[in-house]
Enzyme design. Structure first.
Site, mmCIF file in Angstrom:
data_model
loop_
_atom_site.group_PDB
_atom_site.id
_atom_site.type_symbol
_atom_site.label_atom_id
_atom_site.label_comp_id
_atom_site.label_asym_id
_atom_site.label_seq_id
_atom_site.Cartn_x
_atom_site.Cartn_y
_atom_site.Cartn_z
ATOM 1 N N LYS A 184 0.831 -1.207 0.000
ATOM 2 C CA LYS A 184 0.000 0.000 0.000
ATOM 3 C C LYS A 184 0.865 1.257 0.000
ATOM 4 C CE LYS A 184 -3.641 -2.550 2.362
ATOM 5 N NZ LYS A 184 -2.865 -3.820 2.299
ATOM 6 N N CYS A 196 -7.526 -7.526 6.772
ATOM 7 C CA CYS A 196 -7.636 -8.666 5.847
ATOM 8 C C CYS A 196 -8.310 -9.813 6.582
ATOM 9 C CB CYS A 196 -6.261 -9.071 5.317
ATOM 10 S SG CYS A 196 -5.029 -9.454 6.575
#
Length: 415
Positions: free
Chosen positions: A241, A354
């Site tokens: 990211k 996640c």
């Protein structure tokens, strides 16, 4: 003996997971590259199909032997049941392992079980997905998503996942798709048709892309117009990211508590030719000099959204799953409150996990909004929920090979 080192490596890796609660990444596979790859593949298959394997063994060995013999039996069963390895080779290698270790006196048992499995293979299991899922996870998914959706997720966990790539320059997608023989994804990345050696692929040395599941690439895209903004990426390693945000023109500060993981993040940034400030610190103790235009918090969680990539993961939580989850959700709340303090007026906070569990996603976002008064900034698009959050699950994109499970919510600070 050809193949023996790989089987020994697989047994050691399974023991590390089931007996000591470790991940494959924490296990050193011995041997040459081919043997290490084979050991990892065997260990992966064994844990992915552990429910069926243990059922088959229990029918043939009413009182299962202790480790390491039980793990030798499991790897042998995985080969005979799901790999179509020649029965003589699979049984012979398992017997040799038993004779070479503390289970030498049970080598005859290993031989007998192997021969019986080969002669009378188990019938294919109905609803194989849930039969192979850790019990605590099956219960949680059924509660959160209902039986039918839980079955679909469980089935997706049996499929070896494809490899996805995020691109440093999105405009290169068409050319790279041709060069890599990859599929262009609606998310802007690429999906490889096979599982090749990553470092040997075109564009790797040039830093044109990095490996990142399509679902994992979505939270960073929720930061509006990142170019030129000061963005804090919390719990950032290994840096997918961070690289996304830097490639989009953001001035990124990446923070993670692990020095080793941050070293890997720095290596990844160097390979793709991107820059970001890096901080090794505990987010609960650290404080920035000034607030940020945006903060992305990909919080520590059960990581159940990545089970299809890490079949060993839920097996680590078989004992004390509820206690472990309670600790994680408490940490997520503390990190959310901490991160919110660092968002400048008019800025946004993106919270992501996640996880497949609502306790680590929808419930955390709802609780944070209630206690902070933060304004929800709804997510739109194909993975948006009616509440305006982002949610992906492994059974999505079945025609493409699925995707990881992710949750993300977005908040705006007034001002």
């Amino acid at each position: 003996m050809p193949g023996l080192a790989a089987r020994q490596g697989a047994v050691s890796a399974i023991a590390a997971v089931l007996d000591r609660g470790r991940m494959f990444e924490e296990t050193r596979f011995s041997g040459d590259p081919a043997e290490r790859a084979e050991a990892r593949a065997l260990a992966d298959l064994t844990l992915r199909r552990l429910g069926e394997i243990d059922t088959a063994l229990a029918e043939r060995v009413p009182k299962p032997p202790r480790a390491p013999v039980i793990h030798i039996l499991r790897v042998m069963a995985a080969e005979l049941m799901f790999r179509q390895t020649g029965p003589h080779a699979a049984v012979d290698l398992a017997v040799r392992q038993a004779k070479a270790g503390p289970g030498a006196r049970l080598a005859g048992l290993v031989n007998a079980v192997g021969r019986r499995l080969a002669a009378e293979p188990p019938a294919p299991a109905k609803d194989a997905g849930w039969r192979n899922m850790a019990g605590w996870l099956w219960h949680r998914l059924g509660t959160d998503w209902g039986r039918e959706r839980a079955l679909a997720i469980a089935a997706a966990h049996l499929v070896l996942p494809p490899v996805d790539l995020s691109l440093r320059t999105p405009g290169d997608a068409e050319a790279l798709a041709v060069e890599l023989e990859a599929e262009a994804l609606p998310t802007g990345g690429l999906r490889l048709a096979a599982r090749p050696q990553i470092s040997a692929l075109p564009g790797y040395a040039q830093g044109a892309w990095w490996v990142q599941d399509a679902a994992a690439s979505l939270p960073a895209t929720l930061i509006p117009e990142p170019a030129g903004k000061r963005v804090l990426d919390l719990c950032a390693a290994p840096g997918g990211k961070t690289m996304q945000l830097a490639a989009a023109g953001a001035r990124v500060t990446a923070l993670d508590i692990s020095e080793a993981r941050m070293a890997r993040l720095a290596e990844n940034l160097a390979r793709v030719g991107l820059e970001a400030g890096t901080v090794v610190a505990d987010a609960l103790d650290w404080a920035p000099e000034t607030r940020f235009d945006a903060v992305l918090l990909d919080a520590p969680c059960s990581a159940t959204g990545t089970v299809r990539r890490h079949p060993e993961l839920p097996r680590r939580f078989e004992e004390g799953a509820a206690e472990s989850l309670a600790k994680l959700t408490a940490l997520q709340d503390r990190l959310l409150d901490r991160a919110w303090d660092w968002v400048a007026p008019g800025g946004c906070l993106v919270f992501a996990t996640c996880s497949l569990l609502k306790a680590e996603g929808e419930d955390r976002a709802r609780a944070f909004a209630a206690r902070s008064g933060a304004e929800r900034l709804p997510v739109t698009g194909p993975f948006a929920t009616p509440e305006g959050d982002l949610r992906t699950l492994p059974d999505l994109w079945p025609e493409r090979g699925g995707m990881d499970g992710f949750f993300a919510a977005r908040f705006r600070r007034p001002g």
